[in-house]
Motif scaffolding. Structure first.
Motif, PDB file in Angstrom:
ATOM      1  N   ILE A 193       0.859  -1.185   0.000  1.00 18.52           N
ATOM      2  CA  ILE A 193       0.000   0.000   0.000  1.00 18.52           C
ATOM      3  C   ILE A 193       0.897   1.237   0.000  1.00 18.52           C
ATOM      4  N   VAL A 194       0.564   2.175  -0.838  1.00 18.64           N
ATOM      5  CA  VAL A 194       1.423   3.336  -1.075  1.00 18.64           C
ATOM      6  C   VAL A 194       1.832   4.036   0.240  1.00 18.64           C
ATOM      7  N   HIS A 195       0.928   4.091   1.208  1.00 13.92           N
ATOM      8  CA  HIS A 195       1.244   4.804   2.456  1.00 13.92           C
ATOM      9  C   HIS A 195       2.040   3.939   3.430  1.00 13.92           C
ATOM     10  N   ILE A 196       2.215   2.695   3.074  1.00 14.91           N
ATOM     11  CA  ILE A 196       3.066   1.832   3.906  1.00 14.91           C
ATOM     12  C   ILE A 196       4.462   1.752   3.308  1.00 14.91           C
ATOM     13  N   ILE A 197       4.546   1.695   1.982  1.00 11.46           N
ATOM     14  CA  ILE A 197       5.888   1.534   1.394  1.00 11.46           C
ATOM     15  C   ILE A 197       6.686   2.844   1.367  1.00 11.46           C
ATOM     16  N   GLY A 198       6.014   3.984   1.299  1.00  7.88           N
ATOM     17  CA  GLY A 198       6.737   5.274   1.329  1.00  7.88           C
ATOM     18  C   GLY A 198       7.638   5.347   2.557  1.00  7.88           C
ATOM     19  N   PRO A 199       7.074   5.164   3.760  1.00  6.26           N
ATOM     20  CA  PRO A 199       7.913   5.151   4.966  1.00  6.26           C
ATOM     21  C   PRO A 199       8.887   3.979   5.007  1.00  6.26           C
ATOM     22  N   VAL A 236     -17.302 -17.358  10.973  1.00  2.50           N
ATOM     23  CA  VAL A 236     -16.652 -16.055  10.784  1.00  2.50           C
ATOM     24  C   VAL A 236     -15.579 -16.197   9.711  1.00  2.50           C
ATOM     25  N   ARG A 237     -15.552 -15.248   8.783  1.00  5.86           N
ATOM     26  CA  ARG A 237     -14.472 -15.188   7.798  1.00  5.86           C
ATOM     27  C   ARG A 237     -13.469 -14.138   8.270  1.00  5.86           C
ATOM     28  N   ALA A 238     -12.236 -14.546   8.503  1.00  8.10           N
ATOM     29  CA  ALA A 238     -11.205 -13.594   8.957  1.00  8.10           C
ATOM     30  C   ALA A 238     -10.127 -13.487   7.887  1.00  8.10           C
ATOM     31  N   LEU A 239      -9.896 -12.275   7.436  1.00  4.04           N
ATOM     32  CA  LEU A 239      -8.937 -12.016   6.364  1.00  4.04           C
ATOM     33  C   LEU A 239      -7.800 -11.162   6.934  1.00  4.04           C
ATOM     34  N   VAL A 240      -6.571 -11.647   6.823  1.00  2.00           N
ATOM     35  CA  VAL A 240      -5.426 -10.855   7.288  1.00  2.00           C
ATOM     36  C   VAL A 240      -4.596 -10.492   6.056  1.00  2.00           C
ATOM     37  N   VAL A 241      -4.506  -9.195   5.789  1.00  2.00           N
ATOM     38  CA  VAL A 241      -3.826  -8.716   4.582  1.00  2.00           C
ATOM     39  C   VAL A 241      -2.703  -7.765   4.981  1.00  2.00           C
ATOM     40  N   PRO A 242      -1.451  -8.206   4.877  1.00  2.00           N
ATOM     41  CA  PRO A 242      -0.337  -7.333   5.260  1.00  2.00           C
ATOM     42  C   PRO A 242      -0.288  -6.083   4.388  1.00  2.00           C
ATOM     43  N   GLY A 243       0.230  -5.003   4.959  1.00  2.00           N
ATOM     44  CA  GLY A 243       0.244  -3.730   4.234  1.00  2.00           C
ATOM     45  C   GLY A 243       1.267  -3.678   3.116  1.00  2.00           C
TER      46      GLY A 243
END
Ligand code: SF4
Length: 467
Positions: free
Chosen positions: A113-119, A371-378
């Motif tokens: 995600i653009v706001h995660i990779i910038g930093p 329950v559907r649990a989705l974990v998506v790293p930034g």
């Protein structure tokens, strides 16, 4: 000399032509982040006018909003299933190749995600002006940058001129005293701030978060706070850089090294509001007594402590409409309410520390039946680190889906959506009607609260699991 705010200092350094009653200022932009959704039209305009990019070295492109989170569609040779998403990804590749833009492409190990990779890359630095065609560009303000979202037309202006026409916003200091208790997170803090000042409370202002509660936060946590500034209506959010900031940045790929690093840090140390600097507005909040927060309505300001009850606002038609959409009644407690989906991800809460927190709750436990649990790293870097530290295994063993990085269910452009009528506890930043899918009912919360809901299948105070 007049005492200046942090915002004044960064603004003044970048004014090419000051504003006048008739014209906005021309502001120089140090870093332009771009992605597949808000750039195609801007590149088309450049093409049709025969223009080139003004500063290729200050432009960085990636893809995140539409990218699949299914490994097979990125690395396994399967085509991107959703045609609209595939088209946007292809178009960005073509545009970046045609104009020579540095693209972090679909299979690049630095993508996210653009706001995660910038930093992560160190492209985000104190004192910079940073723009992107995305509202949550405010995230980068955590480093003492002036960072804000721009529209598609402005993306074109910045590509062509590296400048932007801007009226100077007002300044707003948010003083945060005390310290967050265990199990209460930066997400809870920023939700409480938005609850306090309202979704229009920051309109026309740049927020500066300061005080002991902010100084105690890690950079990941500061990014969570600044990320949601836009949800209070603010143009941007900023935090003065300090030792925590410098320690985070040191050694990252885009950050200066050697003597240049020493010079940069000496300069960055001056980027704080002077004693006596005047702000147009001020507000304060004590972090000491905060509890985990959760939204009950259709904007992030409709928020309450997890032990509370949905408020009553007789005669407020907008409020009544929001509750009807959410299927909730005034006076109803949210604890124990069944949930069907849990989304741990987004530029607000998909950094390594967010996943570590969620894993603490999920370790040795199972996602509740139904329950559907989705974990998506930034980012792919977060993904690799989470796998190396055993977090991914904890999620998978608990029964959660472990995905490739991207915006995913934050807005569902890639096909990761919530069904109509389902309740989703989401670590993202927007709970607008239909944001996660038509008729989806989003409740914003921290990664700890989301993970606790996944385990119990009901809204739960995460402190029950965090001892
Ligand atoms: S994660 Fe959500 S809020 Fe963040 S950039 Fe992507 S779509 Fe925007």
């Amino acid at each position: 000399m007049t005492a200046k705010t942090l915002f004044d200092k960064v603004w003044d350094r970048h004014v090419v032509v000051p504003e006048s009653p008739e014209t906005p200022a021309i502001l120089y932009i140090d870093l332009h982040l771009t992605h597949e959704v808000t750039s195609p039209q801007a590149f088309d305009v450049l093409r049709s006018r025969g223009l080139k990019l003004r500063r290729l070295d200050r432009t960085l492109a990636t893809m995140d909003h539409s990218t699949p989170t299914d490994t097979a569609q990125i690395f396994g040779g399967l085509p991107i299933k959703l045609e609209s998403a595939a088209k946007q990804v292809r178009q960005l590749e073509v545009n970046c190749a045609d104009f020579g833009v540095n693209l972090i492409g679909l299979k690049d190990e630095r993508r996210g995600i653009v706001h995660i990779i910038g930093p992560e890359l160190g492209a985000t630095q104190p004192g910079k002006t940073i723009v992107c065609g995305d509202s949550h560009t405010s995230t980068h303000g955590a480093f003492g940058a002036l960072a804000f979202g721009i529209g598609t037309t402005e993306v074109g202006y910045v590509l062509a001129t590296q400048c932007l026409l801007q009226r100077k916003p007002k300044s707003f200091a948010i003083d945060l005293t005390g310290r967050l208790s265990p199990g209460v997170t930066a997400k809870d803090l920023v939700l409480a701030i938005i609850g306090r000042i309202g979704v229009n409370g920051g309109t026309g202002h740049v927020l500066e978060y300061r005080g002991a509660a902010i100084e105690a936060l890690s950079m990941d946590e500061r990014m969570t706070v600044c990320n949601m500034s836009i949800e209070a209506g603010a143009r941007a959010g900023m935090i003065a850089p300090d030792e925590t900031t410098f320690a985070y940045l040191k050694g990252r790929p885009y950050v200066p090294a050697g003597e240049d690093w020493e010079r940069a840090v000496a300069d960055w140390r001056t980027l704080r509001s002077d004693p006596g600097a005047r702000f147009d507005r001020q507000a304060s909040l004590d972090a000491d007594n905060l509890e985990p927060m959760i939204t009950f309505g259709t904007n992030p300001g409709m928020v309450m402590g997890i032990s509370g009850r949905v408020p009553e606002r007789p005669g407020d038609a907008v409020f009544a409409k929001a509750l009807a959409y959410m299927g909730l009644q005034p006076g109803e407690p949210l604890r124990e309410k069944p949930v069907q989906v849990v989304f741990i991800g987004s530029c607000t809460n998909a950094r390594l520390s967010d996943l570590e927190l969620a894993a603490r709750v999920l370790k040795g436990r199972k996602v509740a039946p139904g329950v559907r649990a989705l974990v998506v790293p930034g980012s792919q870097q977060v993904k690799r680190e989470a796998e190396a530290r055993g977090l991914a295994r904890i999620f998978v063993e608990a029964g959660a889906e472990w995905r490739e990085s991207g915006c995913s269910m934050c807005l569902g452009m890639n096909g990761d959506t919530v069904d109509a009528g389902q309740y989703c506890i989401s670590t993202s930043n927007r709970n607008f009607e239909g944001r996660q899918g038509i008729g989806a009912r989003t409740m914003l919360a921290s990664p700890a609260t989301a993970a606790a809901a996944a385990v119990r299948g009901r809204i739960t105070d995460p402190r029950e699991f965090l001892h």
